[in-house]
Write a protein that holds these residues in place. Structure first.
Motif, mmCIF file in Angstrom:
data_model
loop_
_atom_site.group_PDB
_atom_site.id
_atom_site.type_symbol
_atom_site.label_atom_id
_atom_site.label_comp_id
_atom_site.label_asym_id
_atom_site.label_seq_id
_atom_site.Cartn_x
_atom_site.Cartn_y
_atom_site.Cartn_z
ATOM 1 N N ALA A 696 0.834 -1.194 0.000
ATOM 2 C CA ALA A 696 0.000 0.000 0.000
ATOM 3 C C ALA A 696 0.869 1.243 0.000
ATOM 4 C CB ALA A 696 -0.931 0.001 1.204
ATOM 5 N N ILE A 697 0.570 2.201 -0.906
ATOM 6 C CA ILE A 697 1.266 3.481 -0.994
ATOM 7 C C ILE A 697 0.483 4.490 -0.165
ATOM 8 C CG2 ILE A 697 2.269 5.193 -2.536
ATOM 9 C CD1 ILE A 697 3.249 2.349 -3.016
ATOM 10 N N LEU A 698 1.115 5.082 0.843
ATOM 11 C CA LEU A 698 0.431 6.038 1.701
ATOM 12 C C LEU A 698 0.460 7.448 1.114
ATOM 13 C CD1 LEU A 698 1.677 4.820 5.197
ATOM 14 C CD2 LEU A 698 -0.374 4.142 3.937
ATOM 15 N N SER A 699 1.548 7.842 0.502
ATOM 16 C CA SER A 699 1.629 9.181 -0.105
ATOM 17 C C SER A 699 2.631 9.131 -1.252
ATOM 18 C CB SER A 699 2.046 10.226 0.928
ATOM 19 O OG SER A 699 3.345 9.964 1.414
ATOM 20 N N ARG A 700 2.435 10.067 -2.213
ATOM 21 C CA ARG A 700 3.292 10.128 -3.391
ATOM 22 C C ARG A 700 3.667 11.575 -3.678
ATOM 23 N NH1 ARG A 700 0.471 6.517 -8.042
ATOM 24 N NH2 ARG A 700 2.441 7.095 -9.057
ATOM 25 N N SER A 701 4.680 11.741 -4.501
ATOM 26 C CA SER A 701 5.091 13.094 -4.898
ATOM 27 C C SER A 701 4.080 13.678 -5.868
ATOM 28 C CB SER A 701 6.484 13.061 -5.552
ATOM 29 O OG SER A 701 7.432 12.549 -4.659
ATOM 30 N N ALA A 702 4.128 14.967 -5.988
ATOM 31 C CA ALA A 702 3.206 15.655 -6.891
ATOM 32 C C ALA A 702 3.451 15.212 -8.323
ATOM 33 C CB ALA A 702 3.381 17.175 -6.775
ATOM 34 N N LYS A 753 -2.038 -4.764 -10.157
ATOM 35 C CA LYS A 753 -2.202 -3.358 -9.786
ATOM 36 C C LYS A 753 -3.688 -3.078 -9.617
ATOM 37 C CE LYS A 753 -1.114 1.337 -11.343
ATOM 38 N NZ LYS A 753 -0.501 2.149 -12.404
ATOM 39 N N VAL A 754 -4.085 -2.863 -8.359
ATOM 40 C CA VAL A 754 -5.500 -2.630 -8.063
ATOM 41 C C VAL A 754 -5.862 -1.169 -8.305
ATOM 42 C CG1 VAL A 754 -7.268 -2.792 -6.285
ATOM 43 C CG2 VAL A 754 -5.454 -4.504 -6.393
ATOM 44 N N SER A 755 -5.020 -0.267 -7.869
ATOM 45 C CA SER A 755 -5.246 1.166 -8.045
ATOM 46 C C SER A 755 -3.888 1.856 -8.105
ATOM 47 C CB SER A 755 -6.113 1.732 -6.914
ATOM 48 O OG SER A 755 -5.418 1.642 -5.683
ATOM 49 N N GLN A 756 -3.911 3.215 -8.130
ATOM 50 C CA GLN A 756 -2.669 3.958 -8.162
ATOM 51 C C GLN A 756 -1.839 3.758 -6.901
ATOM 52 O OE1 GLN A 756 -1.358 5.723 -10.593
ATOM 53 N NE2 GLN A 756 -3.054 5.573 -12.043
ATOM 54 N N LEU A 760 -0.787 -5.787 -5.458
ATOM 55 C CA LEU A 760 -0.936 -7.102 -4.822
ATOM 56 C C LEU A 760 0.036 -8.095 -5.443
ATOM 57 C CD1 LEU A 760 -4.837 -7.430 -4.670
ATOM 58 C CD2 LEU A 760 -3.299 -6.642 -2.868
ATOM 59 N N LEU A 761 0.520 -9.018 -4.575
ATOM 60 C CA LEU A 761 1.283 -10.178 -5.035
ATOM 61 C C LEU A 761 0.406 -11.402 -4.804
ATOM 62 C CD1 LEU A 761 3.862 -11.563 -6.066
ATOM 63 C CD2 LEU A 761 4.594 -11.732 -3.664
ATOM 64 N N ASN A 762 0.011 -12.058 -5.878
ATOM 65 C CA ASN A 762 -0.834 -13.245 -5.787
ATOM 66 C C ASN A 762 0.045 -14.496 -5.747
ATOM 67 O OD1 ASN A 762 -3.839 -12.317 -6.310
ATOM 68 N ND2 ASN A 762 -2.525 -11.104 -7.666
ATOM 69 N N ILE A 763 -0.260 -15.389 -4.766
ATOM 70 C CA ILE A 763 0.457 -16.663 -4.615
ATOM 71 C C ILE A 763 -0.564 -17.771 -4.714
ATOM 72 C CG2 ILE A 763 2.016 -18.013 -3.186
ATOM 73 C CD1 ILE A 763 2.795 -15.452 -1.760
ATOM 74 N N LEU A 764 -0.396 -18.619 -5.712
ATOM 75 C CA LEU A 764 -1.336 -19.713 -5.944
ATOM 76 C C LEU A 764 -0.767 -21.006 -5.389
ATOM 77 C CD1 LEU A 764 -2.376 -18.917 -9.645
ATOM 78 C CD2 LEU A 764 -3.396 -18.069 -7.527
ATOM 79 N N SER A 765 -1.665 -21.849 -4.804
ATOM 80 C CA SER A 765 -1.296 -23.190 -4.302
ATOM 81 C C SER A 765 -0.070 -23.109 -3.404
ATOM 82 C CB SER A 765 -1.038 -24.154 -5.476
ATOM 83 O OG SER A 765 -2.191 -24.284 -6.262
ATOM 84 N N VAL A 766 -0.254 -22.485 -2.268
ATOM 85 C CA VAL A 766 0.846 -22.293 -1.331
ATOM 86 C C VAL A 766 1.381 -23.643 -0.866
ATOM 87 C CG1 VAL A 766 1.493 -21.319 0.896
ATOM 88 C CG2 VAL A 766 -0.102 -20.093 -0.603
#
Length: 1035
Positions: A696-702, A753-756, A760-766
């Protein structure tokens, strides 16, 4: 109702005009004109179609028959006129003047009373249909000519200075409102038919004098007075001889037309009064002057001047030498030369002229002994008689003037300079002027440099105008910059168009003249000191910037300021901007602004010309660089070259140059506001399930700069080593890490990429091997104008620990420590065993690993003393081979199949064999055993548990060198042993072949010899028998 009809008609008329209808306009009436005088009536048409040149037809409706049209004249039809007007049209008394294609004037040169009536102007239709007006009318009234102007005809004789009064009587009986104007004229004798205006009273009652009488009018000497309603008096206070002639007055009657313009309708002139003026005689004096006594061969000019006589008298003059008349000039300027001087005047040696009304001149261009004596002049004031001849009123003679030749003397010479101190490259102008009488002179210029004492010849001009340039100044180009001109007979100008510092010094002008009948010349000299200041001495260049430290992608300015004491000269200059990149030792040309305005870019920064604004004024050059990039960090410098003022046209070289100070510009990254969620969490889930790990990105540059997301993984069994799973760069390109390049890994792990601000990192069949710590690294990037990416910031998220819930199954791998030795080029084997066979429904897979590095005794001891094998891991481990639960083998590296062999020796024992061991195979080896069980229908094999063995240390000992090993280890020796037998066999075969051929040849030779011998023996036997028979017969 009437209002509605009016509005409707108005709307209809506006609609017609809106679509362009024909409209004919005639001069507004009524018009009043006098009988016997001309009239002009205008007519024009607009809004028409067809040709631009329209035809016009004029008709009249007489008051006696107001409905009957009488045709007058047409531009279209020559036979348009009725008989009553045909004769006047043919004689051009009535005609049409075309002003434009759609505008004409109807002219009637001499109006008659019967010309009164209503005039109609008609234009034939040239449109597609009739639309608009095609004719217009106006009324013309012809009135009688009632104006009269009278003055009695008389002859007046006056003396100069006496007054004069003349009266002009004017009357008019016009019924309409009209104005009168009156003008007095003078017709001078011999002036032709052109009368001179004295004074006039306009129709607007404004007095205006004629151009010849303006001064006398202002002085009040000339007046015009109105006496009553009909009398006008001309008054002249003091008559002058120029007032002689015929005087008359002219009255003009004006009427105002409906268009508010005033038009002349009648004009009358009075009889003329002959005015004779006798000039008054005045006393005056005559003097004679001359510049000085001349030299022999030099010119002499005598001036005879009349003083004490005002006005403009008629004078004639005569010249005398020793009482004998030389020449005479009458009042009209006609010259009469006596016989002795007529030939000299024709040869250009003598000139007699009248310089002004009261000044006479006698000029002798070359004085000789015959011209020595007493000169005098006689002036007579004359007046022209009635017969046209000149009558002398009085005569005056000047005193005698003695002229003698003087001895020649040297002239005085003055030397001056426009500027005694000039800048290098400017023009140096020196003037040398000789005094005295006019003569043929020669001049030469000499220069004594500041550091020398001997003068050098610069330039010279002979009496015939031949110019010679010296060679004292070096260089042919400088030779052409000098020019010597003769301004007048006594003034010589030396110009050095582009002065150099070496032109400083003392200039000397030498003027020479050769006198007639004398062998030697007279010479005069004068000197002047001149300084040529160096441009380089005051040239200073300063490079500055308001932002020596600029943020990435911002704008910064560079100003190259030129300071010099000669800034007011506004000399052209070129500026070359240089740039030394950070870390480089050489300067490169960035841009060059030439003195003629051309701009040339360098190739050190390929994109800079697209984002740089160049501005240049006198002694200042500025670069404004937008969107600063990191590669623009470095040292800047500007070099200025100053040129001559006219170098744009002549393409001359630069005069001087100077280089500025060094200026360091640093481009820094802007402050980043990137912030990532750094909180840690633990996820516990079932085996073979899927999960997602958030970044999760909390803040970004302009500006929402592009981001790259990198996912890392650290196994539970590892200490601090993190492996890169995958990376989604700033261009959204996904790249997997070295340990996750297999298709199974790419299917198991993928980024989303869900949003800006959420990734997410998806892991299948752990699986059990997926347990560990996960985190993401976020990098913020900036794209520069040259297409390169600049990383601004990197932030790391908190850890996410992934755990599997216990399944009840455990894999117990033997933890027995093992350290073994193997001989180089020999074999080595490793065994991995389970402590228990486990469930009968389970299958097992095994993966063999090797730790990178060389195993040592210390490492082996550390592994042997470890309490728990699963707590130790070697960074950078390498998967050797994987034996799946179904018996399928997968090798970690291509080409290792023939060197490695993995198999299951029993259900609980696994073996790894290494063939042909090499020294780099030394290290730590271990295995991981995974338990698989089938679930569901159709069955799917699920990872239940796994376990690792203890680290096994393999040491590789170098083998003893043998003959065969030495041979095999030496490539050249091996090649020699292989090739040599073949070469020997080839040589032996060649030798046997040669011996065989020689033996065969010898056998053939031996056989041939035997045959020859046998033949010789056979021939010998018959001859012997014959000889024996002959001998027997003899006995």
């Amino acid at each position: 109702m009437a209002c509605i009809l009016y509005v409707a008609s108005l709307f209809l008329s506006l609609t017609k005009f809106g679509i362009g209808q024909r409209e004919v306009k005639i001069q507004e009436g009524p018009l009043y004109r006098a009988e016997g005088y001309p009239v002009s009536i205008s007519c024009n048409v607009s809004g028409h179609q067809g040709p631009s040149t329209q035809d016009f037809q004029w008709s009249i409706y007489l008051p006696s028959a107001p409905t009957k049209e009488v045709q007058i004249i047409s531009t279209k039809d020559a036979g348009f006129s009725y008989a009553v007007y045909a004769q006047r049209v043919q004689s051009k008394e009535i005609y049409i003047e075309r002003l434009q294609g759609d505008s004409v004037l109807l002219h009637i040169s001499k109006l008659q009373m019967k010309d009164a009536g209503e005039y109609e102007c008609h234009t034939p239709n040239t449109d597609g249909k009739y639309f608009g007006s095609y004719s217009a009318k106006t009324n013309l009234t012809v009135i009688p000519d009632t104006l009269s102007a009278t003055m009695p005809s008389q002859t007046l004789s006056k003396k100069e200075g006496e007054p004069l009064e003349l009266t002009c009587e004017t009357t008019k009986a016009t019924a309409q409102h009209t104005h009168l104007s009156l003008t007095w004229y003078l017709m001078q004798e011999g002036g032709g038919s052109q009368a001179t205006e004295i004074i006039s009273l306009s129709k607007d009652f404004v007095l205006t004098p004629g151009s010849s009488y303006a001064d006398r009018f202002v002085a009040g000497d000339v007046r015009l007075d109105k006496l009553g309603a009909t009398s006008f008096r001309l008054s002249v206070g003091k008559l002058q001889p120029s007032d002689q002639g015929q005087v008359f007055c002219e009255a003009t009657e004006w009427i105002q037309d409906p268009d508010e313009t005033w038009t002349l309708i009648t004009r009358k002139q009075t009889d003329q009064t002959a005015l004779r003026i006798q000039p008054a005689a005045r006393d005056f004096a005559v003097s004679i002057t001359a510049s000085s006594s001349p030299d022999e061969g030099k010119p002499l000019e005598l001036v005879c001047l009349v003083v004490g006589r005002d006005g403009d008298p008629q004078l004639q003059g005569a010249w005398f030498l020793n009482g004998k008349e030389i020449a005479q000039t009458d009042a009209g300027g006609v010259l009469d030369l006596k016989r002795d001087y007529r030939d000299r005047a024709s040869q250009g040696q003598l000139q007699v002229s009248k310089l002004s009304a009261q000044t006479f001149s006698l000029k002798i261009f070359s004085m000789g002994p015959e011209d020595v004596g007493t000169y005098s002049c006689e002036v007579a004031e004359v007046a022209r008689t009635q017969t046209g001849s000149w009558q002398a009123l009085q005569r005056k003679q000047s005193p005698g003037y003695w002229v003698q030749l003087r001895e020649p003397a040297a002239r005085s010479v003055t030397v001056s300079a426009e500027q005694r101190a000039v800048w290098e490259g400017e023009m140096l102008t020196l003037l040398c002027q000789a005094a005295g009488d006019m003569s043929a002179l020669s001049v030469s210029w000499w220069l004594t440099p500041q550091d020398q004492s001997t003068p050098g010849f610069v330039a010279g001009m002979g009496q015939d105008g031949t110019v010679q340039l010296g060679v004292s100044s070096p260089g042919s180009a400088h030779h052409g910059n000098r020019r010597l001109e003769k301004v007048d007979w006594a003034t010589f100008r030396l110009e050095i168009a582009s002065a150099m510092v070496t032109d400083s010094g003392t200039y000397e002008c030498r003027v020479s003249e050769r006198l007639q009948n004398q062998a030697k010349s007279l010479q005069s000299t004068q000197k002047i000191s001149v300084t040529v200041k160096s441009l380089k001495s005051s040239l200073r260049v300063n490079l500055m910037s308001r932002q020596p430290q600029v943020m990435l992608a911002h704008t910064f300015d560079l100003s190259c300021v030129v300071r010099a004491d000669y800034s007011d000269l506004k000399l052209p200059f070129s500026v070359t901007w240089q740039f030394q990149p950070a870390g480089s030792g050489a300067f490169h040309r960035l841009i060059q602004i030439a003195h003629n305005g051309t701009v040339e870019w360098g190739d050190v920064l390929s994109q800079i010309h697209r984002k740089t604004k160049v501005s240049q004024s006198f002694f200042r050059s500025q670069l404004q660089i937008h969107d600063a990039a990191m590669e623009e960090t470095g040292v800047y410098q500007c070099t200025v070259e100053v040129y001559d003022r006219d170098s744009v046209c002549t393409s001359g070289p630069a005069r001087v140059s100077a280089t500025s100070n060094l200026l360091m510009i640093t481009v820094a990254f802007p402050g980043s506001k990137l912030s990532v969620n750094s909180s840690s969490q633990v996820k516990e889930l079932s085996i073979s399930s899927s999960t997602q790990i958030e970044c999760a990105i909390l803040s970004r540059s302009a500006g929402n700069l592009p981001l790259s997301i990198i996912w890392y993984f650290s196994s539970i069994s590892a200490s601090t080593t993190y492996l890169k799973i995958l990376e989604m760069d700033q261009t959204n390109v996904v790249k997997y890490g070295d340990e996750f390049q297999t298709p199974q890994s790419k299917q198991k792990f993928y980024s989303e990429k869900v949003s800006q601000d959420l990734f997410l990192l998806n892991i299948l069949s752990v699986e059990d091997s997926d347990q560990g710590h996960y985190h993401c690294a976020v990098e913020e990037w900036l794209l520069s104008t040259n297409g390169t990416w600049q990383k601004l910031e990197r932030k790391t998220s908190g850890l996410t620990e992934l755990k599997l819930r216990p399944t009840g199954s455990q894999v117990h791998v033997s933890k027995v420590s093992w350290t073994g030795n193997a001989t180089e080029y020999g074999e080595a084997g490793f065994s991995c065993s389970l402590d228990s066979s486990g469930s009968t429904a389970s299958l097992y897979s095994v993966t063999w690993y090797r730790g990178r590095g060389t195993a040592t005794a210390a490492t082996a001891a550390a592994v042997a003393n470890a309490t728990t094998a699963t707590t130790t891991a070697i960074a950078g481990s390498q998967m050797l081979v994987h034996l799946q639960y179904d018996g399928l083998l997968q090798y970690g590296r291509e080409g290792s199949r023939r060197l490695q062999h993995c198999y299951r020796s029993s259900p609980t024992d696994f073996v790894l064999k290494l063939h042909r061991v090499e020294m780099e195979d030394a290290g730590m080896y271990w295995c991981r055993v995974t338990e698989w069980q089938q679930q569901g229908h159709p069955g799917k094999w699920i990872n239940q548990a796994s376990g690792e063995s203890q680290r096994m240390v393999l040491r590789v000992l170098r083998s003893e060198p043998t003959v065969s090993s030495r041979i095999c280890s030496s490539g050249p020796l091996l090649h020699f042993l292989i090739v040599c037998p073949f070469v020997m066999l080839l040589l032996l075969a060649t030798s046997f072949l040669c011996l065989y051929r020689k033996a065969r040849k010898l056998s053939q030779l031996s056989l041939s010899a035997k045959k020859e011998k046998a033949l010789w023996v056979g021939m010998r036997k018959p001859s012997l028998q014959k000889e024996a028979g002959e001998e027997g017969g003899g006995y």
